[in-house]
Enzyme design. Structure first.
Site: not given
Lengths: 572, 204
Positions: A152, A196, A214, A282, A300, A343, A345
């Protein structure tokens, strides 16, 4: 090469229709690693004063989300409602990587630093689209990541640019040449850690979180020394006591149907699950420079859908969290969904903006758009919730518990608002969010921690044949009311940019990039980019001329058409 | 072509040779170690049996993890377990790096007819296969390439994930359990018939 064919096609089209447009593309580079320097870039010197003053800097784009407050509100007015219909490509840069683009370009003194999937970084002349250098990260053999090989963007500080990598490293590059200055292994990719998100540079520190919700990681946000790469502090997003208060209702008062007695029995039997509880981060934290506190949201719990083996509220998953910038010590948090098994989240970056409290008094606020499809408005002092918005998407069946056979519930597990950043127009008191409508069934299965492998605890399943779409929604964050909403043919993922020119820019998975009237949502301009526009737009100026820039590379997570274009637009 | 019983016997023989050889194997170079693999996975990259996967050109992290899991027993195999048990971590990295650089062989499997492809696409979209295996099912890192793999192997593995007999990726097991059984045949045919050479080389 497919990319060259595409370039020729676009070049031909532009030559026919766009006088004065130049096209630049990456050369035929055959190296598998390292840096190719076409020519050195001008040496930047990005000071803390520049980074702190980014909100009013219309020349540069120094932060992923424009400023430390993450408003994505560009104060330039040269491109505005009266002339946006004349917006046209100034240049198109084609990267070597035809894969998902979620990147926001950083621009300093006419040089653009832009990343791609698989951790390439390009330095480009922001006026012409010509390449200065190209860095290709030497990826380790083991990468474990969810939802595409995305990146990103970079952070910039001094004369260095910083990037997190899929093999869980933080790298510092020479902004002049693109050569690697240092790299730090953040965590073990074999255990499910990856990077990321774009880092944030502040006060000589580089802030970064981690992916891995995950895969049973234990999440964190960390500060590294910008000069040396050494860790300054670490904040675990999962505390050793993750149990919480056994909340039975979500932030909006809906019953989540928890079996508290069963959870308490599981806690007694299994103990606190904090070591493998997930809680990835994230997106960039927002930075409050006055109080020296940062605000970020935590993703999550692991495994996503099976709550039976992770009893308790699973703190601080699905939460807004604030920590001290200098020490990383906890300040406050607010959990939206305790013991999430859907999820749904918190991933879209929080925004610092003044808001009206319940008494109508203006206070420093924090707003966040959830995958639930609500915008949450908080008091910045203690993270408490002031209000939540009307639902921007259908929430039929919320919170139906997952079953082995699959239970239908809306929204689907991509949201609502995914990682896509909102923008705000503080003059209008509006926040702009992009949403998905993707009906899914939620399935639960139980399995023990698999040591860094995919650990969903079930499955989210798009219902074949169900209608999917998206929307762009303006929410009045002082009232929680939806001001306007425009439906889009496909679910939306990418993010928004608002400008003082009265515009909101955002792209769509079918290739359309559009400008909306910030006040009423009328579409004022559209451009078809040939691949999914699923990256957040940015703005800057060179030699007094304003540009809007966006990546068109499609998206892995929801499988929108891939491409490799970075497109800059001007209005004359 | 070897029958499956012969094939397993041959592999087991090699495995016992390894075991008896003990540390000697560690001193041999990677080419020699790779020769052992060729017994089943093919000297030219084409496995001798359709239940045996292509490993030439497979993603590096995935190959490493499978060797690791065969050694630990997380992925069970009477053939691969004894072989992998002889490898140290560096051996696994070396073998993975060696095979990932080889060119994926064209097995000559036909492209799936349009109705089969449509059914497979629908199934793949429903559980988001491309979210990990990427646009052309080329995989990356620790995620396997599926495109152009033996159809029979693909089918067996999906069913093995589903019934838990392949237990080294519970996430995949969950996704396979959420997939209707009638979708596996079309999925395997579709994936097996994909030719993706023209799409490779972007990025990593």
């Amino acid at each position: 090469m497919g990319s060259c064919k595409t370039a020729a096609t676009i070049a031909g089209a532009l030559a026919l229709s766009l006088a004065g447009t130049t096209l630049a593309m990456a050369g035929d580079e055959t190296e598998t690693v390292a840096t190719t320097t076409t020519r050195e870039a001008p040496v930047p010197s990005v000071t803390q004063d520049m980074l702190s003053g980014a909100a009013t800097d219309t020349q540069n784009n120094l932060h992923t989300n424009l400023n430390y407050e993450q408003t994505r509100y560009y104060q330039g007015k040269q491109i505005n409602k009266s002339n946006v219909e004349g917006l046209r490509p100034a240049w198109i840069f084609q990267t070597e990587v035809k894969e998902s683009l979620e990147t926001t370009p950083i621009v300093v003194d006419g040089v653009m630093y832009v990343t791609t999937s698989f951790n390439h970084v390009y330095a480009i002349d922001a006026k012409t689209g010509e390449q200065f250098w190209h860095y290709k990260h030497k990826m380790g053999p083991v990468t474990t990541y969810c939802c595409g090989p995305n990146n990103r963007g970079v952070a910039i500080h001094g004369d260095k640019v910083y990037m997190g990598t899929l093999d869980a490293k933080l790298v510092a590059l020479d902004a002049k040449t693109g050569s690697l200055i240092w790299e730090t292994q953040i965590a073990d990719p074999e255990l499910g850690y990856s990077e990321t998100m774009a880092p944030t540079a502040v006060d000589g520190k580089i802030l970064i979180g981690t992916n891995g919700g995950e895969y049973g990681i234990r999440g964190f946000v960390r500060a590294y020394d910008a000069e040396t790469g050494k860790q300054v502090w670490n904040f675990h997003t999962i505390p050793e006591n993750s149990v919480g208060v056994w909340a039975t209702h979500d932030a909006t008062g809906k019953d989540m149907h928890r079996d508290i007695e069963a959870e308490k029995a599981a806690l007694k039997k299994l103990g606190d699950p904090y070591k493998t509880l997930g809680g990835g981060v994230w997106q960039n934290p927002a930075v409050d420079l006055e109080t020296k506190r940062i605000f970020f949201v935590v993703g999550n719990p692991s495994p996503d859908l099976d709550g039976s083996i992770r009893p308790g509220d699973n703190l601080y998953t699905d939460s807004l969290v604030s920590v001290d910038l200098n020490s990383g010590e906890y300040v406050c948090h607010f959990q939206y969904i305790a013991h999430d098994v859907w999820d749904l989240d918190s991933v879209s970056p929080p925004i610092l903006v003044d808001v009206k409290d319940k008494d109508g008094k203006t206070v420093p606020g924090v707003i966040h758009a959830g995958k639930t499809g609500n915008v949450y408005v908080h008091n910045r002092d203690d993270c408490s919730l002031i209000r939540f918005s009307e639902a921007m998407v259908d929430q039929t069946g919320m919170w139906t518990l997952p079953t082995p056979e699959g239970a239908k519930m809306l929204p689907g597990a991509n949201g609502g608002v995914e990682w896509s950043p909102m923008a705000v127009n503080p003059d209008l008191g509006l926040s702009y969010a992009v949403n998905l409508h993707q009906p899914m069934t939620y399935h639960v299965e139980s399995s023990p921690y698999p040591g860094g492998k995919l650990w969903l605890g079930g499955a989210f399943k798009v219902i074949p044949g169900s209608e999917q779409f998206g929307n762009v929604t303006a929410v009045d964050y002082n009232t929680g009311k939806i001001k306007w909403q425009k439906k889009t043919p496909l679910p939306m993922m990418g993010g928004a940019l608002a400008t003082a020119g009265g515009l909101v820019f955002t792209g769509e998975g079918d290739g359309w990039f559009r400008a909306y009237d910030a006040e009423n949502g009328d579409v004022l301009w559209s451009f078809h980019a040939g691949a999914g526009v699923n990256a957040p737009p940015a703005a800057y100026s060179v030699d007094g001329k304003e540009y809007i820039v966006v990546g068109a590379g499609g998206n892995t997570q929801i499988d929108f058409k891939r491409g490799n274009n970075i497109i800059a637009f001007t209005a004359d | 072509m070897l029958r499956i019983s012969d094939w397993a016997l041959t592999a087991a023989l090699f495995a016992s040779t390894l075991i008896m050889g003990g540390g000697a194997i560690a001193a041999e170079d990677i080419e020699q170690k790779a020769q052992l693999c060729a017994t089943c996975h093919g000297a030219d990259g084409v496995p001798v049996d359709k239940k045996t996967p292509v490993i030439w050109g497979q993603d590096e992290g995935y190959l490493y993890l499978q060797l690791r899991d065969f050694k630990s027993g997380m992925r069970k195999s009477d053939v691969m377990g004894p072989i992998a048990s002889q490898f140290e971590k560096q051996d696994m990295y070396d073998l993975a790096a060696y095979f990932t650089k080889k060119k994926w062989p064209n097995l000559g499997q036909p492209a799936a007819p349009s109705d089969v492809a449509a059914k497979a696409e629908s199934a793949a979209k429903s559980i988001g296969c491309r979210g990990c295996h990427l646009d052309n099912f080329q995989g990356d890192g620790t995620t396997a390439r599926l495109a152009g793999q033996w159809q029979e192997y693909l089918l067996n593995q999906m069913l093995a994930f589903r019934d838990g007999s392949r237990g080294n990726n519970p996430g995949m097991s969950d996704l396979m359990k959420a997939t209707p059984k009638e979708d596996f045949e079309p999925l395997s045919k579709y994936l097996a018939g994909l030719q993706i050479d023209q799409y490779l080389g972007h990025g990593r």
